[in-house]
Design a protein around this motif. Structure first.
Motif, PDB file in Angstrom:
ATOM      1  N   VAL A  92       0.864  -1.178   0.000  1.00  0.00           N
ATOM      2  CA  VAL A  92       0.000   0.000   0.000  1.00  0.00           C
ATOM      3  C   VAL A  92       0.900   1.228   0.000  1.00  0.00           C
ATOM      4  CG1 VAL A  92      -0.169   0.110   2.520  1.00  0.00           C
ATOM      5  CG2 VAL A  92      -2.025   1.034   1.117  1.00  0.00           C
ATOM      6  N   PRO A  93       0.530   2.291  -0.698  1.00  0.00           N
ATOM      7  CA  PRO A  93       1.421   3.462  -0.780  1.00  0.00           C
ATOM      8  C   PRO A  93       1.741   4.098   0.562  1.00  0.00           C
ATOM      9  CG  PRO A  93      -0.197   3.543  -2.544  1.00  0.00           C
ATOM     10  CD  PRO A  93      -0.616   2.422  -1.630  1.00  0.00           C
ATOM     11  N   LYS A  94       2.747   4.922   0.533  1.00  0.00           N
ATOM     12  CA  LYS A  94       3.256   5.634   1.694  1.00  0.00           C
ATOM     13  C   LYS A  94       2.171   6.520   2.315  1.00  0.00           C
ATOM     14  CE  LYS A  94       7.417   8.333   2.795  1.00  0.00           C
ATOM     15  NZ  LYS A  94       8.622   8.954   2.190  1.00  0.00           N
ATOM     16  N   LYS A  95       2.260   6.697   3.642  1.00  0.00           N
ATOM     17  CA  LYS A  95       1.396   7.585   4.417  1.00  0.00           C
ATOM     18  C   LYS A  95      -0.027   7.062   4.587  1.00  0.00           C
ATOM     19  CE  LYS A  95       4.733  10.447   5.046  1.00  0.00           C
ATOM     20  NZ  LYS A  95       5.400  10.475   6.376  1.00  0.00           N
ATOM     21  N   ASN A  96      -0.215   5.747   4.399  1.00  0.00           N
ATOM     22  CA  ASN A  96      -1.516   5.140   4.666  1.00  0.00           C
ATOM     23  C   ASN A  96      -1.561   4.488   6.049  1.00  0.00           C
ATOM     24  OD1 ASN A  96      -3.590   5.107   2.226  1.00  0.00           O
ATOM     25  ND2 ASN A  96      -1.536   4.993   1.344  1.00  0.00           N
ATOM     26  N   SER A  97      -0.728   4.983   6.977  1.00  0.00           N
ATOM     27  CA  SER A  97      -0.709   4.556   8.392  1.00  0.00           C
ATOM     28  C   SER A  97      -0.281   3.111   8.581  1.00  0.00           C
ATOM     29  CB  SER A  97      -2.082   4.782   9.052  1.00  0.00           C
ATOM     30  OG  SER A  97      -2.364   6.159   9.131  1.00  0.00           O
ATOM     31  N   LYS A  98       0.581   2.600   7.702  1.00  0.00           N
ATOM     32  CA  LYS A  98       1.020   1.205   7.805  1.00  0.00           C
ATOM     33  C   LYS A  98       1.636   0.897   9.158  1.00  0.00           C
ATOM     34  CE  LYS A  98       3.911   1.149   4.503  1.00  0.00           C
ATOM     35  NZ  LYS A  98       3.882   2.617   4.377  1.00  0.00           N
ATOM     36  N   THR A  99       2.601   1.732   9.569  1.00  0.00           N
ATOM     37  CA  THR A  99       3.351   1.438  10.792  1.00  0.00           C
ATOM     38  C   THR A  99       2.437   1.464  12.011  1.00  0.00           C
ATOM     39  OG1 THR A  99       5.380   2.326   9.837  1.00  0.00           O
ATOM     40  CG2 THR A  99       5.279   2.182  12.232  1.00  0.00           C
ATOM     41  N   THR A 100       1.544   2.443  12.090  1.00  0.00           N
ATOM     42  CA  THR A 100       0.613   2.526  13.221  1.00  0.00           C
ATOM     43  C   THR A 100      -0.325   1.331  13.231  1.00  0.00           C
ATOM     44  OG1 THR A 100       0.695   4.941  13.226  1.00  0.00           O
ATOM     45  CG2 THR A 100      -1.224   3.905  14.250  1.00  0.00           C
ATOM     46  N   TYR A 101      -0.847   0.989  12.073  1.00  0.00           N
ATOM     47  CA  TYR A 101      -1.813  -0.110  12.010  1.00  0.00           C
ATOM     48  C   TYR A 101      -1.178  -1.458  12.363  1.00  0.00           C
ATOM     49  CZ  TYR A 101      -5.188   3.028   9.706  1.00  0.00           C
ATOM     50  OH  TYR A 101      -6.066   4.048   9.415  1.00  0.00           O
ATOM     51  N   VAL A 102       0.045  -1.714  11.897  1.00  0.00           N
ATOM     52  CA  VAL A 102       0.653  -3.011  12.217  1.00  0.00           C
ATOM     53  C   VAL A 102       1.051  -3.073  13.685  1.00  0.00           C
ATOM     54  CG1 VAL A 102       1.429  -3.477   9.872  1.00  0.00           C
ATOM     55  CG2 VAL A 102       2.985  -2.332  11.460  1.00  0.00           C
ATOM     56  N   ALA A 103       1.368  -1.931  14.296  1.00  0.00           N
ATOM     57  CA  ALA A 103       1.632  -1.931  15.737  1.00  0.00           C
ATOM     58  C   ALA A 103       0.370  -2.347  16.481  1.00  0.00           C
ATOM     59  CB  ALA A 103       2.097  -0.547  16.191  1.00  0.00           C
ATOM     60  N   ALA A 104      -0.775  -1.812  16.047  1.00  0.00           N
ATOM     61  CA  ALA A 104      -2.052  -2.181  16.666  1.00  0.00           C
ATOM     62  C   ALA A 104      -2.404  -3.633  16.385  1.00  0.00           C
ATOM     63  CB  ALA A 104      -3.154  -1.258  16.153  1.00  0.00           C
ATOM     64  N   GLN A 119       6.861 -16.506  21.357  1.00  0.00           N
ATOM     65  CA  GLN A 119       7.552 -15.313  20.883  1.00  0.00           C
ATOM     66  C   GLN A 119       6.870 -14.769  19.640  1.00  0.00           C
ATOM     67  OE1 GLN A 119      11.462 -15.948  19.208  1.00  0.00           O
ATOM     68  NE2 GLN A 119      12.085 -13.816  19.442  1.00  0.00           N
ATOM     69  N   MET A 120       6.669 -13.453  19.622  1.00  0.00           N
ATOM     70  CA  MET A 120       6.199 -12.756  18.434  1.00  0.00           C
ATOM     71  C   MET A 120       7.219 -11.671  18.090  1.00  0.00           C
ATOM     72  SD  MET A 120       2.104 -12.236  19.125  1.00  0.00           S
ATOM     73  CE  MET A 120       1.004 -13.636  19.333  1.00  0.00           C
ATOM     74  N   LEU A 121       7.336 -11.367  16.805  1.00  0.00           N
ATOM     75  CA  LEU A 121       8.281 -10.354  16.354  1.00  0.00           C
ATOM     76  C   LEU A 121       7.585  -9.310  15.502  1.00  0.00           C
ATOM     77  CD1 LEU A 121      11.387 -12.449  15.163  1.00  0.00           C
ATOM     78  CD2 LEU A 121      11.163 -11.152  17.292  1.00  0.00           C
ATOM     79  N   LEU A 122       7.970  -8.052  15.706  1.00  0.00           N
ATOM     80  CA  LEU A 122       7.596  -6.986  14.795  1.00  0.00           C
ATOM     81  C   LEU A 122       8.923  -6.423  14.287  1.00  0.00           C
ATOM     82  CD1 LEU A 122       4.902  -4.222  15.439  1.00  0.00           C
ATOM     83  CD2 LEU A 122       6.684  -4.100  13.716  1.00  0.00           C
ATOM     84  N   VAL A 123       9.215  -6.665  13.016  1.00  0.00           N
ATOM     85  CA  VAL A 123      10.533  -6.378  12.461  1.00  0.00           C
ATOM     86  C   VAL A 123      10.456  -5.195  11.507  1.00  0.00           C
ATOM     87  CG1 VAL A 123      12.466  -7.304  11.122  1.00  0.00           C
ATOM     88  CG2 VAL A 123      11.149  -8.816  12.639  1.00  0.00           C
ATOM     89  N   GLU A 131      11.756   1.882  16.137  1.00  0.00           N
ATOM     90  CA  GLU A 131      11.408   2.733  17.276  1.00  0.00           C
ATOM     91  C   GLU A 131      10.029   3.347  17.104  1.00  0.00           C
ATOM     92  OE1 GLU A 131      14.578   5.516  17.651  1.00  0.00           O
ATOM     93  OE2 GLU A 131      15.912   4.090  18.666  1.00  0.00           O
ATOM     94  N   ARG A 132       9.702   3.715  15.880  1.00  0.00           N
ATOM     95  CA  ARG A 132       8.377   4.269  15.601  1.00  0.00           C
ATOM     96  C   ARG A 132       7.293   3.208  15.879  1.00  0.00           C
ATOM     97  NH1 ARG A 132       4.526   8.170  15.051  1.00  0.00           N
ATOM     98  NH2 ARG A 132       3.178   7.817  13.265  1.00  0.00           N
ATOM     99  N   CYS A 133       7.522   1.981  15.458  1.00  0.00           N
ATOM    100  CA  CYS A 133       6.558   0.893  15.718  1.00  0.00           C
ATOM    101  C   CYS A 133       6.348   0.712  17.219  1.00  0.00           C
ATOM    102  CB  CYS A 133       7.063  -0.410  15.109  1.00  0.00           C
ATOM    103  SG  CYS A 133       6.987  -0.525  13.308  1.00  0.00           S
ATOM    104  N   PHE A 134       7.457   0.644  17.944  1.00  0.00           N
ATOM    105  CA  PHE A 134       7.356   0.403  19.378  1.00  0.00           C
ATOM    106  C   PHE A 134       6.665   1.569  20.092  1.00  0.00           C
ATOM    107  CE2 PHE A 134       9.061   0.624  23.724  1.00  0.00           C
ATOM    108  CZ  PHE A 134       8.626  -0.605  24.185  1.00  0.00           C
ATOM    109  N   GLU A 135       7.020   2.793  19.702  1.00  0.00           N
ATOM    110  CA  GLU A 135       6.405   3.969  20.329  1.00  0.00           C
ATOM    111  C   GLU A 135       4.899   3.990  20.119  1.00  0.00           C
ATOM    112  OE1 GLU A 135       8.493   7.178  18.581  1.00  0.00           O
ATOM    113  OE2 GLU A 135      10.310   6.898  19.795  1.00  0.00           O
ATOM    114  N   GLN A 136       4.444   3.566  18.952  1.00  0.00           N
ATOM    115  CA  GLN A 136       3.008   3.533  18.692  1.00  0.00           C
ATOM    116  C   GLN A 136       2.322   2.497  19.574  1.00  0.00           C
ATOM    117  OE1 GLN A 136       2.761   6.507  17.280  1.00  0.00           O
ATOM    118  NE2 GLN A 136       1.221   5.762  15.842  1.00  0.00           N
TER     119      GLN A 136
END
Length: 566
Positions: A92-104, A119-123, A131-136
């Motif tokens: 999906v193109p940039k700025k479609n909230s990918k990082t926030t959504y996958v953190a959720a 164990q689960m991984l978010l890579v 860091e952005r993923c974890f912060e979200q």
């Protein structure tokens, strides 16, 4: 189009119609209704930590991602009651909230998992993204006291643990040691296309996927934009597989569910189409949420159109336009027709069997360059031109040009590239020259075109391969090769030129740039350093000699006699 009565699993032949209608380009997946409701209820209560008012996902998230969420976490075969979706690739193109959504999604999966001590991984491909993923994820937990009681957050480890089960979600930056000990039961990979630039990414992916064949199972979700370079490495492999499954030719029982927001290839090549802002909305499922349509258009006008390279990168990131063959107004026009002229059955051996005469071209520079060898033959029946190419690289290129190392490894696997030290490259080059020489199809004069600059080793190898001095023609690069550039354009367009459909040459086509020099045009590199066009220059050299209508040294009567005896 495939019959809807017998579609393979996860096939979505009407994906473009769905995109145009504002729907998700994803096959319908049967769900465990109770599990889907539970996952969606938890996901919807999560709140955005970096948006004014901290709206919940029930309001802030687009329906497209909620469809992905339930398909990935709650798919179920209605007969066997087994999970269907073990892997999912979303482009999906940039700025479609990918990082926030996958953190959720990661938090939702952690909440849903009842198995203890897993164990689960978010890579993520870089420290900034991880860091952005974890912060979200951390921010979502700390906005809700109930979630704070469910999850334990360890900031220094970037680890979130569900207190009840002890199962952990680790947020990590990609490297070759991210998988240690227990195989993860779930792995989320953000910006997969970046892994195409990393060495040994395929080996790490294979290790991650090792959990999928255990009794506990292991899921993999990959989400990404298109690459800002021609797809390479693990990204090219996964994208090709996803497209095949989507189009119904990926086998009867795939485990990967594709969700690809992109234009059909014909429209990707139609620059007038994708440059029209009115055609952008279907590819941007979060338009009006995380994307301001006016700001996007202004960004394109002010930043995306600064120059050709900037536009290509902008279009790849914001519209998922694939960089490669035929993209770029200053590319070689012949590249527009290159893909259609591929013949997957064509090899060096079959070329030599089918042709009445062949010419060769050789081009290479220093240790940072490729040594390209091209063979063009004239079909003895149709008189069409057939081509086959090979390249050689020193291992030092993999270290000095790490950004293309995985690409070169792909070509090595394809066997269109040999990577080795000087002795190995020399021996391989000589062997190919001898093979062509032994066919008797080389003309007695002007059989091999060579740029004489820095070509001492090439001349030595040609001599060792049996090429006579009279058979070598020195051809300087630049405007002198313009006739080949124009000639091959015409032959590709009118269907009288065919090539061996090699990934190597498709990549080289994407690197080629046309520049005016005086009253002439010449081919140069698209991006200095990482781009390589040596095999294309070799092809042009062979084409110049073939355009002179040469005759082979093999007598036709000998050929006919040998054919009858065979």
């Amino acid at each position: 189009m495939l019959s809807t009565e017998a579609l393979p699993r996860f096939a979505c032949p009407d994906w473009w119609e769905r995109i145009q209608a504002g729907q998700i380009p994803m096959a319908d997946v049967p769900l465990n209704a109770a599990k889907a409701a539970k996952a969606l209820a938890f996901f919807n209560r999560l709140r955005l930590p970096d948006v004014t008012g901290n709206p919940p996902m029930s309001e802030a998230c687009g329906e497209w991602f909620k469809d992905i969420l339930v398909a990935f976490l709650a798919s179920e075969d209605p007969v066997t009651k087994r999970r269907l979706v073990w892997e999912l690739l979303c482009m999906v193109p940039k700025k479609n909230s990918k990082t926030t959504y996958v953190a959720a999604l990661g938090l939702t999966a952690l909440f849903m998992e009842e198995a203890p001590n897993r164990q689960m991984l978010l890579v993520a491909p870089s420290q900034n993204i991880s860091e952005r993923c974890f912060e979200q994820a951390q921010g979502m937990i700390r906005l809700d006291k109930k979630l704070d009681a469910i999850f334990k957050v360890q900031d220094h480890l970037k680890c979130i643990t569900r207190r009840k089960t002890g199962t952990k979600l680790d947020v990590k930056t990609f490297d070759t040691t991210i998988v240690t000990g227990e195989i993860p039961i779930l792995t989320i990979i953000d910006e997969l296309h970046e892994l195409g630039k990393k060495a040994k990414a395929a080996a790490v992916m294979q290790q991650i996927r090792g959990g999928g064949i255990t009794m506990q199972g292991g899921q993999v979700l990959m989400i990404t934009t298109q690459s800002d370079e021609p797809p390479a490495g693990i990204w090219r492999t996964e994208l090709k597989k996803a497209r095949a499954i989507r189009d119904g030719v990926g086998g009867p029982n795939p485990i990967l569910l594709p969700v690809l927001y992109e234009y059909p290839q014909g429209l990707q090549r139609d620059q007038d189409y994708w440059r029209d802002v009115d055609h952008w909305a279907p590819l941007l499922p979060n338009l009006g949420r995380s994307i301001d349509p006016q700001r996007l258009a202004e960004d394109y006008q002010n930043n995306g159109k600064v120059n050709e390279e900037a536009e290509q990168i902008w279009a790849s990131q914001h519209l998922n336009i694939e960089i490669g063959v035929g993209l770029g107004a200053d590319g070689w026009r012949g590249a527009d027709f290159w893909e259609a002229a591929g013949d997957p059955t064509l090899t060096l051996e079959s070329l030599l069997q089918r042709c009445e005469v062949v010419t060769m071209g050789a081009d290479g520079g220093g240790l940072d360059d490729l040594l390209g060898l091209a063979v063009i033959g004239r079909d003895r029946v149709t008189r069409e031109w057939l081509s086959w190419c090979h390249a050689f690289a020193d291992p030092k290129v993999l270290e000095r040009r790490k950004e293309i190392a995985s690409v070169l490894r792909d070509f090595e696997t394809e066997r269109s590239l040999t990577i080795g030290d000087g002795a190995k490259r020399h021996a391989g080059f000589v062997a190919l020259v001898r093979q062509v020489k032994a066919s008797g199809l080389l003309p007695q004069k002007d059989a091999v075109g060579v740029d004489p600059n820095n070509a001492a080793a090439v001349f030595e190898a040609l001599a060792e391969g049996g090429i006579e001095p009279a058979q070598i023609r020195r051809l300087m690069q630049g405007p002198a090769l313009a006739p080949a550039m124009y000639g091959l354009e015409l032959k590709l367009d009118d269907g009288t030129f065919w090539h061996a459909e090699q990934l190597l040459m498709a990549w080289v086509m994407g690197n080629a740039k046309v520049e005016p020099r005086g009253n002439h045009l010449m081919i140069t590199k698209q991006i200095s350093g990482r781009a390589k066009i040596d095999p294309l220059i070799a092809l042009f050299e062979a084409a110049i000699l073939m355009s002179w209508n040469p005759q082979g040294t093999l007598d036709i009567s000998d050929f006919l006699k040998n054919a009858v005896m065979a």
